[in-house]
Design a protein around this motif. Structure first.
Motif, short mmCIF file in Angstrom:
data_model
loop_
_atom_site.label_atom_id
_atom_site.label_comp_id
_atom_site.label_asym_id
_atom_site.label_seq_id
_atom_site.Cartn_x
_atom_site.Cartn_y
_atom_site.Cartn_z
N LEU A 186 0.83 -1.20 0.00
CA LEU A 186 0.00 0.00 0.00
C LEU A 186 0.87 1.26 0.00
CD1 LEU A 186 -2.79 1.30 0.18
CD2 LEU A 186 -2.65 1.09 2.67
N MET A 187 1.89 1.28 0.83
CA MET A 187 2.80 2.43 0.87
C MET A 187 3.58 2.56 -0.42
SD MET A 187 4.24 2.73 4.76
CE MET A 187 4.81 1.04 4.88
N GLY A 188 3.92 1.42 -1.03
CA GLY A 188 4.61 1.45 -2.31
C GLY A 188 3.78 2.10 -3.39
N LEU A 189 2.47 1.81 -3.37
CA LEU A 189 1.57 2.42 -4.35
C LEU A 189 1.51 3.94 -4.17
CD1 LEU A 189 -0.48 1.91 -6.63
CD2 LEU A 189 -2.25 1.69 -4.87
N ILE A 190 1.45 4.40 -2.91
CA ILE A 190 1.43 5.83 -2.64
C ILE A 190 2.73 6.49 -3.08
CG2 ILE A 190 1.29 7.56 -0.80
CD1 ILE A 190 -0.49 5.59 0.75
N VAL A 191 3.85 5.84 -2.82
CA VAL A 191 5.15 6.39 -3.23
C VAL A 191 5.22 6.54 -4.75
CG1 VAL A 191 7.63 5.89 -3.39
CG2 VAL A 191 6.44 5.60 -1.23
N MET A 192 4.69 5.57 -5.48
CA MET A 192 4.72 5.63 -6.95
C MET A 192 3.84 6.77 -7.47
SD MET A 192 4.74 1.56 -7.89
CE MET A 192 5.15 1.71 -9.62
N VAL A 193 2.70 7.03 -6.80
CA VAL A 193 1.85 8.16 -7.19
C VAL A 193 2.59 9.48 -6.96
CG1 VAL A 193 -0.26 9.41 -6.65
CG2 VAL A 193 -0.30 6.92 -6.80
N ILE A 194 3.26 9.59 -5.80
CA ILE A 194 4.06 10.79 -5.51
C ILE A 194 5.17 10.94 -6.54
CG2 ILE A 194 5.66 11.82 -3.84
CD1 ILE A 194 3.97 10.54 -1.63
N ALA A 195 5.77 9.82 -6.96
CA ALA A 195 6.84 9.86 -7.94
C ALA A 195 6.37 10.44 -9.27
CB ALA A 195 7.39 8.44 -8.16
N VAL A 196 5.20 10.04 -9.71
CA VAL A 196 4.65 10.56 -10.98
C VAL A 196 4.41 12.06 -10.87
CG1 VAL A 196 2.67 10.47 -12.54
CG2 VAL A 196 3.63 8.35 -11.63
N GLU A 197 3.86 12.51 -9.72
CA GLU A 197 3.63 13.94 -9.51
C GLU A 197 4.93 14.72 -9.55
OE1 GLU A 197 0.85 15.61 -9.27
OE2 GLU A 197 -0.49 13.89 -9.38
N PHE A 198 5.95 14.22 -8.87
CA PHE A 198 7.25 14.88 -8.85
C PHE A 198 7.85 14.93 -10.25
CE2 PHE A 198 9.39 15.69 -4.67
CZ PHE A 198 8.23 15.69 -3.92
N PHE A 199 7.78 13.82 -10.97
CA PHE A 199 8.40 13.74 -12.29
C PHE A 199 7.80 14.76 -13.25
CE2 PHE A 199 8.80 12.06 -16.58
CZ PHE A 199 10.14 11.73 -16.64
N PHE A 200 6.47 14.80 -13.32
CA PHE A 200 5.83 15.68 -14.29
C PHE A 200 5.84 17.15 -13.85
CE2 PHE A 200 4.09 11.65 -15.84
CZ PHE A 200 4.34 11.80 -17.20
N SER A 201 5.89 17.39 -12.53
CA SER A 201 6.01 18.78 -12.08
C SER A 201 7.38 19.35 -12.43
CB SER A 201 5.78 18.87 -10.57
OG SER A 201 6.82 18.23 -9.85
N GLY A 202 8.39 18.48 -12.55
CA GLY A 202 9.70 18.94 -12.99
C GLY A 202 9.84 18.96 -14.50
N LEU A 203 9.17 18.04 -15.18
CA LEU A 203 9.29 17.95 -16.63
C LEU A 203 8.53 19.06 -17.34
CD1 LEU A 203 10.34 16.23 -19.00
CD2 LEU A 203 8.19 14.94 -18.91
N LYS A 204 7.37 19.45 -16.82
CA LYS A 204 6.52 20.44 -17.49
C LYS A 204 7.23 21.77 -17.74
CE LYS A 204 2.01 22.73 -17.10
NZ LYS A 204 0.79 22.87 -16.26
N PRO A 205 7.88 22.39 -16.71
CA PRO A 205 8.56 23.66 -16.97
C PRO A 205 9.71 23.53 -17.98
CG PRO A 205 8.29 23.32 -14.62
CD PRO A 205 7.94 22.04 -15.29
N ILE A 206 10.41 22.38 -17.94
CA ILE A 206 11.53 22.19 -18.88
C ILE A 206 11.02 22.10 -20.30
CG2 ILE A 206 13.34 20.56 -19.56
CD1 ILE A 206 13.75 19.90 -16.62
N VAL A 207 9.93 21.36 -20.51
CA VAL A 207 9.35 21.24 -21.86
C VAL A 207 8.83 22.59 -22.33
CG1 VAL A 207 7.46 20.20 -23.20
CG2 VAL A 207 8.78 18.80 -21.58
N GLN A 208 8.20 23.35 -21.44
CA GLN A 208 7.70 24.68 -21.81
C GLN A 208 8.84 25.61 -22.24
OE1 GLN A 208 5.50 25.78 -18.28
NE2 GLN A 208 3.57 25.00 -19.10
N ASP A 209 9.97 25.53 -21.51
CA ASP A 209 11.13 26.36 -21.90
C ASP A 209 11.68 25.93 -23.25
OD1 ASP A 209 10.96 27.84 -19.62
OD2 ASP A 209 12.45 26.67 -18.50
N MET A 210 11.69 24.62 -23.51
CA MET A 210 12.18 24.11 -24.80
C MET A 210 11.29 24.58 -25.94
SD MET A 210 13.24 20.23 -23.69
CE MET A 210 13.52 19.73 -25.38
N LEU A 211 9.97 24.60 -25.72
CA LEU A 211 9.03 25.03 -26.79
C LEU A 211 9.14 26.52 -27.06
CD1 LEU A 211 5.88 22.91 -25.82
CD2 LEU A 211 7.50 22.50 -27.69
N LYS A 212 9.50 27.29 -26.04
CA LYS A 212 9.66 28.73 -26.23
C LYS A 212 10.89 29.03 -27.09
CE LYS A 212 7.42 30.16 -21.96
NZ LYS A 212 7.60 30.79 -20.62
#
Length: 212
Positions: A186-212
């Protein structure tokens, strides 16, 4: 105020799952099985204090590390997301980290000092996931109030970790192998959900800067 409450809830849930006291508990029980009760408490107390200092030092020095190495917090979020995901995957499959324990010391105090710092405090309690989480959340703590909430959350979870460790024998006996595995998954599932949030919250600004 609502934003601070949400931040505090994120800090509490993320640190609880990443510190994983219920996953550390069976290993603590096996490593201290021959110690008297007072020495078990001393071992758990020292491990928790060392873990607290380690997380706090990295959390407050994170910005210095970023500037020194010339890295951005978004890149750190992506890497942290990958680390969290791999940790969550192991937890989801109920795999505990293998600890190689040396032979018992002739004096109990020497043994307590040995295992309380390594491997209990580092890397089991304050592992790479918890350290990364501390750095990223401290970066997100834009106000003094949020920083206090973050430190308070770390204190609360580590205090809970101490209680779980010293109660480990009774808890493990009541939960049994099946209960321990279910909780870890159960805790592993929660950690993986947090991991996805962290990954895309970091990826989104980088992709936006690349598109600019």
């Amino acid at each position: 105020m609502q934003e601070t409450y949400s931040f505090g809830l994120l800090a509490l849930t993320s640190f609880f799952t990443l510190l994983n006291p219920l996953g550390t508990m069976p290993i603590f029980v096996s490593m201290t099985s021959e110690l008297p009760e007072e020495q078990k408490r001393k071992t758990a107390r020292k491990a928790v204090v060392v873990a607290f200092i380690t997380i706090l030092v990295f959390a407050f020095s994170g910005q210095l590390l970023f500037r020194f190495f010339g890295i951005s917090v978004n890149s750190f979020r992506i890497v942290g997301g990958v680390i969290f995901f791999l940790m969550g995957q192991d937890m989801l499959q109920a795999r505990l980290g293998k600890i190689k324990m040396s032979e018992k010391e002739s004096e109990i105090n020497a043994y307590v000092n040995d295992i309380s710092i390594t491997p209990l405090a580092i890397p089991m309690i304050s592992g790479p996931g918890a350290i990364t989480n501390g750095i990223v959340l401290m970066e997100d703590a834009s106000t003094f109030g949020k920083k206090l909430v973050l430190v308070g959350s770390i204190v609360i979870i580590l205090a809970l970790t101490y209680v779980i460790l010293i109660s480990g024998t009774r808890i493990s006996r009541k939960l049994g192998p099946t209960g321990n595995n279910v909780l870890m998954r159960l805790m592993g599932l929660i950690v993986m959900v947090i991991a996805v949030e962290f990954f895309f919250s970091g990826l989104k600004p980088i992709v936006q800067d690349m598109l600019k």
